[in-house]
Design a protein around this motif. Structure first.
Motif, PDB file in Angstrom:
ATOM      1  N   HIS A  38       0.832  -1.199   0.000  1.00 33.30           N
ATOM      2  CA  HIS A  38       0.000   0.000   0.000  1.00 33.30           C
ATOM      3  C   HIS A  38       0.865   1.247   0.000  1.00 33.30           C
ATOM      4  CE1 HIS A  38      -2.576  -3.101   1.808  1.00 33.30           C
ATOM      5  NE2 HIS A  38      -3.547  -2.465   1.198  1.00 33.30           N
ATOM      6  N   GLU A  39       0.393   2.259  -0.690  1.00 31.88           N
ATOM      7  CA  GLU A  39       1.009   3.578  -0.637  1.00 31.88           C
ATOM      8  C   GLU A  39       0.248   4.378   0.412  1.00 31.88           C
ATOM      9  OE1 GLU A  39       2.084   7.203  -3.674  1.00 31.88           O
ATOM     10  OE2 GLU A  39       0.441   5.874  -4.171  1.00 31.88           O
ATOM     11  N   VAL A  40       0.968   5.141   1.218  1.00 28.37           N
ATOM     12  CA  VAL A  40       0.331   5.972   2.224  1.00 28.37           C
ATOM     13  C   VAL A  40      -0.021   7.308   1.582  1.00 28.37           C
ATOM     14  CG1 VAL A  40       0.547   7.028   4.499  1.00 28.37           C
ATOM     15  CG2 VAL A  40       1.662   4.842   4.036  1.00 28.37           C
ATOM     16  N   ASP A  41      -1.313   7.644   1.540  1.00 25.45           N
ATOM     17  CA  ASP A  41      -1.786   8.887   0.944  1.00 25.45           C
ATOM     18  C   ASP A  41      -1.558  10.053   1.900  1.00 25.45           C
ATOM     19  OD1 ASP A  41      -2.908  10.479  -0.998  1.00 25.45           O
ATOM     20  OD2 ASP A  41      -4.970   9.807  -0.662  1.00 25.45           O
ATOM     21  N   LEU A  42      -1.693  11.262   1.402  1.00 24.46           N
ATOM     22  CA  LEU A  42      -1.479  12.461   2.212  1.00 24.46           C
ATOM     23  C   LEU A  42      -2.390  12.533   3.431  1.00 24.46           C
ATOM     24  CD1 LEU A  42      -1.007  15.140  -0.590  1.00 24.46           C
ATOM     25  CD2 LEU A  42       0.744  14.089   0.844  1.00 24.46           C
ATOM     26  N   ASP A  43      -3.601  11.993   3.318  1.00 28.90           N
ATOM     27  CA  ASP A  43      -4.535  12.025   4.445  1.00 28.90           C
ATOM     28  C   ASP A  43      -4.344  10.833   5.399  1.00 28.90           C
ATOM     29  OD1 ASP A  43      -5.623   9.910   3.044  1.00 28.90           O
ATOM     30  OD2 ASP A  43      -7.606  10.803   2.816  1.00 28.90           O
ATOM     31  N   GLY A  44      -3.334  10.004   5.124  1.00 22.81           N
ATOM     32  CA  GLY A  44      -3.047   8.864   5.986  1.00 22.81           C
ATOM     33  C   GLY A  44      -3.718   7.576   5.565  1.00 22.81           C
ATOM     34  N   SER A  45      -4.596   7.636   4.572  1.00 23.94           N
ATOM     35  CA  SER A  45      -5.251   6.416   4.105  1.00 23.94           C
ATOM     36  C   SER A  45      -4.270   5.598   3.260  1.00 23.94           C
ATOM     37  CB  SER A  45      -6.510   6.754   3.304  1.00 23.94           C
ATOM     38  OG  SER A  45      -6.175   7.500   2.156  1.00 23.94           O
ATOM     39  N   LEU A  46      -4.580   4.317   3.115  1.00 25.49           N
ATOM     40  CA  LEU A  46      -3.723   3.416   2.355  1.00 25.49           C
ATOM     41  C   LEU A  46      -4.330   3.128   0.989  1.00 25.49           C
ATOM     42  CD1 LEU A  46      -2.796   0.866   5.160  1.00 25.49           C
ATOM     43  CD2 LEU A  46      -1.441   2.774   4.308  1.00 25.49           C
ATOM     44  N   LEU A  47      -3.524   3.297  -0.052  1.00 26.57           N
ATOM     45  CA  LEU A  47      -3.956   3.024  -1.420  1.00 26.57           C
ATOM     46  C   LEU A  47      -3.294   1.729  -1.879  1.00 26.57           C
ATOM     47  CD1 LEU A  47      -3.361   6.617  -2.792  1.00 26.57           C
ATOM     48  CD2 LEU A  47      -5.513   5.639  -1.989  1.00 26.57           C
ATOM     49  N   PRO A  48      -4.071   0.714  -2.262  1.00 27.95           N
ATOM     50  CA  PRO A  48      -3.488  -0.580  -2.630  1.00 27.95           C
ATOM     51  C   PRO A  48      -2.655  -0.500  -3.909  1.00 27.95           C
ATOM     52  CG  PRO A  48      -5.846  -0.563  -3.055  1.00 27.95           C
ATOM     53  CD  PRO A  48      -5.522   0.730  -2.379  1.00 27.95           C
ATOM     54  N   LEU A  49      -1.527  -1.196  -3.892  1.00 25.18           N
ATOM     55  CA  LEU A  49      -0.636  -1.281  -5.054  1.00 25.18           C
ATOM     56  C   LEU A  49      -0.445  -2.720  -5.516  1.00 25.18           C
ATOM     57  CD1 LEU A  49       2.193   1.187  -3.963  1.00 25.18           C
ATOM     58  CD2 LEU A  49       0.243   1.659  -5.435  1.00 25.18           C
ATOM     59  N   ASN A  50      -1.257  -3.633  -5.013  1.00 25.04           N
ATOM     60  CA  ASN A  50      -1.095  -5.051  -5.345  1.00 25.04           C
ATOM     61  C   ASN A  50      -1.193  -5.331  -6.835  1.00 25.04           C
ATOM     62  OD1 ASN A  50      -0.739  -5.756  -2.689  1.00 25.04           O
ATOM     63  ND2 ASN A  50      -2.882  -6.253  -2.369  1.00 25.04           N
ATOM     64  N   ASP A  51      -1.982  -4.550  -7.555  1.00 25.36           N
ATOM     65  CA  ASP A  51      -2.166  -4.812  -8.983  1.00 25.36           C
ATOM     66  C   ASP A  51      -0.913  -4.488  -9.808  1.00 25.36           C
ATOM     67  OD1 ASP A  51      -2.543  -2.109  -8.426  1.00 25.36           O
ATOM     68  OD2 ASP A  51      -4.016  -1.829 -10.023  1.00 25.36           O
ATOM     69  N   LEU A  52       0.070  -3.833  -9.213  1.00 30.19           N
ATOM     70  CA  LEU A  52       1.308  -3.513  -9.920  1.00 30.19           C
ATOM     71  C   LEU A  52       2.313  -4.665  -9.897  1.00 30.19           C
ATOM     72  CD1 LEU A  52       1.900   0.117  -8.635  1.00 30.19           C
ATOM     73  CD2 LEU A  52       0.826  -0.602 -10.774  1.00 30.19           C
ATOM     74  N   PHE A  53       2.079  -5.648  -9.026  1.00 31.68           N
ATOM     75  CA  PHE A  53       3.008  -6.759  -8.851  1.00 31.68           C
ATOM     76  C   PHE A  53       2.257  -8.081  -8.936  1.00 31.68           C
ATOM     77  CE2 PHE A  53       4.395  -3.126  -6.380  1.00 31.68           C
ATOM     78  CZ  PHE A  53       5.684  -2.937  -6.842  1.00 31.68           C
ATOM     79  N   SER A  54       2.889  -9.071  -9.522  1.00 29.49           N
ATOM     80  CA  SER A  54       2.266 -10.397  -9.586  1.00 29.49           C
ATOM     81  C   SER A  54       2.299 -11.029  -8.198  1.00 29.49           C
ATOM     82  CB  SER A  54       3.016 -11.287 -10.574  1.00 29.49           C
ATOM     83  OG  SER A  54       4.283 -11.640 -10.052  1.00 29.49           O
ATOM     84  N   GLU A  55       1.488 -12.045  -8.000  1.00 32.08           N
ATOM     85  CA  GLU A  55       1.484 -12.724  -6.702  1.00 32.08           C
ATOM     86  C   GLU A  55       2.822 -13.390  -6.435  1.00 32.08           C
ATOM     87  OE1 GLU A  55      -1.019 -16.070  -4.250  1.00 32.08           O
ATOM     88  OE2 GLU A  55      -2.090 -14.805  -5.702  1.00 32.08           O
ATOM     89  N   ASP A  56       3.483 -13.874  -7.475  1.00 36.59           N
ATOM     90  CA  ASP A  56       4.811 -14.480  -7.297  1.00 36.59           C
ATOM     91  C   ASP A  56       5.822 -13.452  -6.798  1.00 36.59           C
ATOM     92  OD1 ASP A  56       4.040 -17.019  -7.984  1.00 36.59           O
ATOM     93  OD2 ASP A  56       4.582 -16.774 -10.100  1.00 36.59           O
ATOM     94  N   GLU A  57       5.740 -12.212  -7.298  1.00 35.71           N
ATOM     95  CA  GLU A  57       6.633 -11.153  -6.841  1.00 35.71           C
ATOM     96  C   GLU A  57       6.371 -10.780  -5.385  1.00 35.71           C
ATOM     97  OE1 GLU A  57       7.679  -8.240 -10.477  1.00 35.71           O
ATOM     98  OE2 GLU A  57       5.527  -8.436 -10.050  1.00 35.71           O
ATOM     99  N   ARG A  58       5.131 -10.913  -4.961  1.00 35.24           N
ATOM    100  CA  ARG A  58       4.743 -10.543  -3.593  1.00 35.24           C
ATOM    101  C   ARG A  58       4.885 -11.693  -2.606  1.00 35.24           C
ATOM    102  NH1 ARG A  58      -0.526  -9.345  -3.005  1.00 35.24           N
ATOM    103  NH2 ARG A  58      -1.186 -10.310  -4.922  1.00 35.24           N
ATOM    104  N   ARG A  59       5.226 -12.876  -3.089  1.00 40.30           N
ATOM    105  CA  ARG A  59       5.340 -14.049  -2.223  1.00 40.30           C
ATOM    106  C   ARG A  59       6.588 -13.945  -1.341  1.00 40.30           C
ATOM    107  NH1 ARG A  59       2.202 -17.937  -2.221  1.00 40.30           N
ATOM    108  NH2 ARG A  59       1.408 -17.563  -4.291  1.00 40.30           N
ATOM    109  N   VAL A  60       6.453 -14.336  -0.067  1.00 35.99           N
ATOM    110  CA  VAL A  60       7.572 -14.325   0.887  1.00 35.99           C
ATOM    111  C   VAL A  60       8.609 -15.325   0.445  1.00 35.99           C
ATOM    112  CG1 VAL A  60       8.221 -14.774   3.276  1.00 35.99           C
ATOM    113  CG2 VAL A  60       6.034 -13.679   2.759  1.00 35.99           C
ATOM    114  N   GLN A  61       9.864 -14.896   0.462  1.00 39.11           N
ATOM    115  CA  GLN A  61      10.951 -15.787   0.028  1.00 39.11           C
ATOM    116  C   GLN A  61      11.739 -16.292   1.191  1.00 39.11           C
ATOM    117  OE1 GLN A  61      13.044 -13.296  -2.685  1.00 39.11           O
ATOM    118  NE2 GLN A  61      11.432 -13.407  -4.205  1.00 39.11           N
TER     119      GLN A  61
END
Length: 61
Positions: A38-61
């Motif tokens: 997630h990206e932290v927005d100026l108002d403190g809310s979280l904007l999801p960025l999961n769609d920028l990375f594949s699940e394999d890229e986000r998998r714990v190694q």
């Protein structure tokens, strides 16, 4: 540990399974063996960025 977004090792732990990259300012939450990014927005809310990375890229190694 390395940031999924910028590959920096400048990662801080916010709480259990929650991390923050001090280089590119994204928050990462680990759920089971996959990170959610997630990206932290100026108002403190979280904007999801999961769609920028594949699940394999986000998998714990």
């Amino acid at each position: 540990m390395e940031c999924i977004n910028c590959k920096s090792k400048n990662i801080g732990q916010i709480s259990q399974n929650h991390y923050y990259c001090w280089n590119c300012f994204v928050e990462m939450h680990r759920e089971q063996d996959v990170f959610h990014i997630h990206e932290v927005d100026l108002d403190g809310s979280l904007l999801p960025l999961n769609d920028l990375f594949s699940e394999d890229e986000r998998r714990v190694q």
